[in-house]
Scaffold this active site. Structure first.
Site, short mmCIF file in Angstrom:
data_model
loop_
_atom_site.label_atom_id
_atom_site.label_comp_id
_atom_site.label_asym_id
_atom_site.label_seq_id
_atom_site.Cartn_x
_atom_site.Cartn_y
_atom_site.Cartn_z
N TYR A 37 -5.16 2.78 3.53
CA TYR A 37 -5.33 2.75 4.77
C TYR A 37 -4.42 1.40 4.97
CZ TYR A 37 -8.42 -0.92 4.08
OH TYR A 37 -9.24 -2.87 4.00
N ARG A 56 3.63 -2.10 0.84
CA ARG A 56 2.28 -1.39 -0.38
C ARG A 56 1.71 -0.39 0.51
NH1 ARG A 56 -1.71 -6.25 1.78
NH2 ARG A 56 -2.01 -5.22 3.50
N ARG A 105 -15.75 22.09 -0.59
CA ARG A 105 -15.45 20.65 -0.79
C ARG A 105 -15.38 20.73 -2.71
NH1 ARG A 105 -19.37 17.99 -3.56
NH2 ARG A 105 -19.95 15.44 -3.15
N HIS A 107 -14.07 18.00 -5.99
CA HIS A 107 -13.49 16.64 -6.26
C HIS A 107 -12.22 16.91 -6.78
CE1 HIS A 107 -18.27 15.87 -6.73
NE2 HIS A 107 -17.38 14.57 -7.22
N LYS A 153 -4.66 -0.12 -1.41
CA LYS A 153 -5.23 -0.24 0.00
C LYS A 153 -6.15 0.85 0.04
CE LYS A 153 -5.24 -2.93 3.88
NZ LYS A 153 -5.87 -4.22 3.49
N GLU A 185 -11.33 -12.01 -5.30
CA GLU A 185 -10.95 -12.57 -3.70
C GLU A 185 -12.02 -12.38 -2.83
OE1 GLU A 185 -8.60 -9.15 -2.45
OE2 GLU A 185 -8.92 -7.88 -4.15
N1 PDD Z 1 -8.11 -6.76 4.50
N2 PDD Z 1 -8.38 -8.71 -0.43
C1 PDD Z 1 -9.01 -7.72 0.35
C2 PDD Z 1 -9.71 -6.81 0.00
C3 PDD Z 1 -8.80 -7.05 1.97
O1 PDD Z 1 -8.95 -6.07 2.31
C4 PDD Z 1 -7.89 -8.07 2.72
C5 PDD Z 1 -6.63 -7.78 3.69
C6 PDD Z 1 -6.48 -8.93 2.20
C7 PDD Z 1 -5.38 -9.36 2.71
O2 PDD Z 1 -4.32 -8.60 2.89
P1 PDD Z 1 -3.19 -8.89 4.35
O3 PDD Z 1 -2.83 -10.31 3.73
O4 PDD Z 1 -2.66 -8.16 3.66
O5 PDD Z 1 -4.03 -8.12 5.34
C8 PDD Z 1 -6.69 -9.28 0.87
C9 PDD Z 1 -7.82 -6.11 5.44
C10 PDD Z 1 -7.10 -7.76 7.24
C11 PDD Z 1 -8.82 -4.78 7.00
O6 PDD Z 1 -9.43 -4.76 5.68
O7 PDD Z 1 -8.79 -5.12 7.91
#
Ligand code: PDD
Length: 291
Positions: A37, A56, A105, A107, A153, A185
């Site tokens: 996402y 990204r 289903r 994996h 992500k 983070e």
């Molecule tokens: N999340 N680290 C994680 C684990 C995140 O999920 C996010 C962003 C960030 C910051 O990334 P960016 O600056 O590109 O938004 C760092 C978004 C906002 C979400 O999950 O909705």
């Protein structure tokens, strides 16, 4: 009731009302969280850092070996149409691609004939309130129990969800993730620390999401001559910091003024964070709101 998702949404090549958007319960996003996402902030109907977000997305898709269902032009057309149709000037655009729905289903990846599921929608941008900005927010620290590819992500976010709920249960806005004694983070944000006027940023590794806001902060620090060190930050440094901030596409730059029930320094947002927030607003306003 205020709608939080604008009509139409985008699903697999079509724009349609949310209530008509249907996905199979065999979708691998539903069965396995097998998807990716993006969340893109929109200011005055202009998508912020769209190319970087789409880059990204491409990197994450490559990381999970899933083909990109749209090219750059295709994604931009989807984003622009959603922005134009939504009732808000400031929005967040959510994009999601899953590995689609097979007839069973299993994996392992489905056959190449199974198309990915592509979904996108606009919501109003939920920026921090003036009070949150003025006071900062509280956070807790928790062990980082995520997998070893946090640079991707992906929609499988269970460890982030459990950590964030722990924060909420403690009356806090965010949980900071510590792995092997080092700050990585937040559950949905990158974390910066200031010590003796120097901005410290954890490096981009496979254990941290490369935030788009993180990159903007580094660029602004360099452009304004703000002393900066990109290096691992240990727990002791975190706890003795002068300032701690979280950054994300929705939170922008937000001070964390309480950590595990203790004040961060004097418990108030600090001067470097204030400067960075202002630089960020100025940058945003020149790039996004001109004209
Ligand atoms: N999340 N680290 C994680 C684990 C995140 O999920 C996010 C962003 C960030 C910051 O990334 P960016 O600056 O590109 O938004 C760092 C978004 C906002 C979400 O999950 O909705």
């Amino acid at each position: 009731m205020t709608p939080y998702v604008a009509d139409p949404v985008y699903l697999n090549g079509q724009f349609l009302p949310l209530t008509e958007a249907q996905v199979s319960p065999l979708d691998r996003g539903f069965l396995y969280g097998d998807g990716v996402y993006e969340m893109i902030p929109v200011y005055s109907r202009r998508a912020f850092r769209l190319d970087e977000h789409l880059k990204r997305l491409e990197a994450t898709l490559a990381g999970i070996k899933l083909g990109n269902p749209l090219d750059l032009v295709g994604w931009k057309a989807v984003v622009e149409k959603l922005i134009a149709a939504a009732p808000w000037d400031d929005q967040s655009i959510y994009l999601q691609v899953t590995r689609g729905a097979d007839n069973k289903r299993d994996h392992a990846f489905p056959p190449a004939t199974v198309a990915p599921t592509t979904f996108a929608f606009s919501s109003p941008l939920q920026a921090p309130t003036a009070e949150m900005r003025a006071q900062g927010v509280a956070a807790i620290t928790v062990p980082d129990q995520r997998w070893a590819r946090c640079d991707l992500k992906v929609t499988s976010l269970l460890a982030n969800i459990l950590a964030r709920q722990q924060a909420v249960d403690a009356g806090c806005a965010e949980a900071l993730l510590l792995r092997d004694g080092y700050l990585k983070e937040g559950t949905a944000s990158n974390i910066f620390v200031v010590k003796n006027g120097v901005l410290l940023a954890p490096p981009k590794t496979q254990l941290m999401l490369p935030g788009i806001t993180y990159d903007v902060v580094l660029e602004l620090a360099q452009c304004h001559g703000q002393p900066l060190e990109i290096r691992e930050i240990n727990e002791t440094e975190l706890r003795s910091a002068d300032e701690v901030w979280m950054t994300s596409s929705t939170k922008e730059i937000l001070a964390i003024t309480t950590l595990d029930g203790q004040p961060v320094a004097n418990g108030k947002p600090g001067p470097v964070g204030e400067k960075m927030w202002q630089w960020y607003q100025d940058f945003k306003n020149t790039v996004m709101r001109k004209g």
